[in-house]
Write an enzyme that holds these catalytic residues in place. Structure first.
Site, PDB file in Angstrom:
ATOM      1  N   PRO A  87       0.384  -1.323   0.261  1.00  0.00           N
ATOM      2  CG  PRO A  87      -1.204  -1.225   1.201  1.00  0.00           C
ATOM      3  CD  PRO A  87       0.432  -1.880   1.042  1.00  0.00           C
ATOM      4  CG  ASN A  88      -0.376   4.371   1.237  1.00  0.00           C
ATOM      5  OD1 ASN A  88      -1.021   4.418   0.362  1.00  0.00           O
ATOM      6  ND2 ASN A  88      -0.286   3.862   2.849  1.00  0.00           N
ATOM      7  NE  ARG A  91       3.861   6.793   1.458  1.00  0.00           N
ATOM      8  CZ  ARG A  91       4.146   5.346   1.909  1.00  0.00           C
ATOM      9  NH1 ARG A  91       4.655   4.233   1.258  1.00  0.00           N
ATOM     10  NH2 ARG A  91       3.826   5.000   3.030  1.00  0.00           N
ATOM     11  CE1 TYR A 109       8.669   4.962   3.574  1.00  0.00           C
ATOM     12  CE2 TYR A 109       7.384   6.890   3.189  1.00  0.00           C
ATOM     13  CZ  TYR A 109       8.062   5.821   3.719  1.00  0.00           C
ATOM     14  OH  TYR A 109       6.887   5.062   4.839  1.00  0.00           O
ATOM     15  CG  ASN A 160       8.649  -2.014   0.813  1.00  0.00           C
ATOM     16  OD1 ASN A 160       7.770  -1.931   1.620  1.00  0.00           O
ATOM     17  ND2 ASN A 160       9.005  -0.878   0.469  1.00  0.00           N
ATOM     18  CB  ALA A 180       0.945  -0.081   6.382  1.00  0.00           C
ATOM     19  CD  GLU A 212      10.056  -7.723   5.541  1.00  0.00           C
ATOM     20  OE1 GLU A 212       9.893  -8.692   6.222  1.00  0.00           O
ATOM     21  OE2 GLU A 212       9.923  -6.455   6.560  1.00  0.00           O
ATOM     22  CG  HIS A 216      11.166  -2.321   5.649  1.00  0.00           C
ATOM     23  ND1 HIS A 216       9.378  -2.143   5.553  1.00  0.00           N
ATOM     24  CD2 HIS A 216      11.541  -3.221   5.751  1.00  0.00           C
ATOM     25  CE1 HIS A 216       9.280  -3.731   5.535  1.00  0.00           C
ATOM     26  NE2 HIS A 216      10.117  -3.869   6.044  1.00  0.00           N
ATOM     27  NE  ARG A 242       9.880   5.879   8.894  1.00  0.00           N
ATOM     28  CZ  ARG A 242       8.595   6.256   8.155  1.00  0.00           C
ATOM     29  NH1 ARG A 242       8.966   4.554   7.383  1.00  0.00           N
ATOM     30  NH2 ARG A 242       7.238   6.782   8.182  1.00  0.00           N
TER      31      ARG A 242
HETATM   32  C1  DQA Z   1       7.812   1.476   4.559  1.00  0.00           C
HETATM   33  C2  DQA Z   1       7.932   1.542   6.152  1.00  0.00           C
HETATM   34  C3  DQA Z   1       7.267   0.991   6.133  1.00  0.00           C
HETATM   35  O1  DQA Z   1       6.251   0.822   7.721  1.00  0.00           O
HETATM   36  C4  DQA Z   1       6.077   2.220   5.781  1.00  0.00           C
HETATM   37  O2  DQA Z   1       4.270   2.017   6.153  1.00  0.00           O
HETATM   38  C5  DQA Z   1       5.745   2.290   4.213  1.00  0.00           C
HETATM   39  C6  DQA Z   1       6.750   2.050   3.280  1.00  0.00           C
HETATM   40  C7  DQA Z   1       9.734   1.565   4.004  1.00  0.00           C
HETATM   41  O3  DQA Z   1       9.755   0.813   2.350  1.00  0.00           O
HETATM   42  O4  DQA Z   1      10.265   2.797   4.450  1.00  0.00           O
HETATM   43  O5  DQA Z   1       4.817   1.869   3.715  1.00  0.00           O
HETATM   44  O6  DQA Z   1       7.341  -0.301   3.960  1.00  0.00           O
END
Ligand code: DQA
Length: 146
Positions: free
Chosen positions: A11-12, A19, A24, A75, A78, A99, A101, A108
């Site tokens: 998501p997102n 964003r 990011y 990735n 959330a 994985e 991030h 964080r």
């Molecule tokens: C994320 C970190 C997550 O906590 C967050 O919800 C994201 C992006 C990252 O790539 O740093 O959407 O996975």
């Protein structure tokens, strides 16, 4: 026969580049795909990058990967912190799972410090910006090709 790596984004992440760029960065998912394809070419690996804001779609793609992918880079965004469904799906995949991030989740908010999906991941990269995806591809190359 070339092998395919699925790069799954939760998501997102469709908003990557727009964003919260202070967290990011400015690169987009298209930039990530180009960087990963360049590494894939070095190892003879195909890349299929996908993104969804829907948990069930991510689960379905992981199921598809059982037949269609040699490895998964994910990735989960959330969903890392919430989704037992994504974890269960990854547990049903037999190849390597890495994985990524983009941000350092450990630096964080406390709710980001735990990742369900890390219970399955063979490796986790956090805080390397979008470069983390290409690094994960390189690791995929050594896990799969050698
Ligand atoms: C994320 C970190 C997550 O906590 C967050 O919800 C994201 C992006 C990252 O790539 O740093 O959407 O996975």
């Amino acid at each position: 026969m070339s092998k395919t790596i699925f790069i799954l984004n939760g998501p997102n992440l469709n908003l990557l580049g727009k964003r919260q760029p202070e967290i990011y960065g400015h690169d987009t998912l298209s930039d990530v795909e180009a960087q990963c394809k360049a590494v894939g070419d070095e190892f003879g690996l195909e890349v299929r990058q996908l993104q969804s804001n829907w948990e069930g779609q991510i689960v379905d793609w992981i199921h598809e990967a059982r037949e269609a992918a040699a490895g998964i880079i994910i990735n989960p965004a959330a969903l890392s912190h919430t989704s037992i469904a994504v974890l269960d799906a990854l547990n049903a995949f037999e190849g390597p799972v890495l994985e990524v991030h983009i941000s350092n989740i450990h630096k964080r908010e406390a709710f980001r410090h735990h990742s369900y999906t890390s219970l399955r991941a063979d490796g986790v990269i956090a805080g390397f910006g979008v470069e983390g995806y290409a690094l994960a591809m390189r690791r995929m190359g050594s896990l799969i090709v050698t």
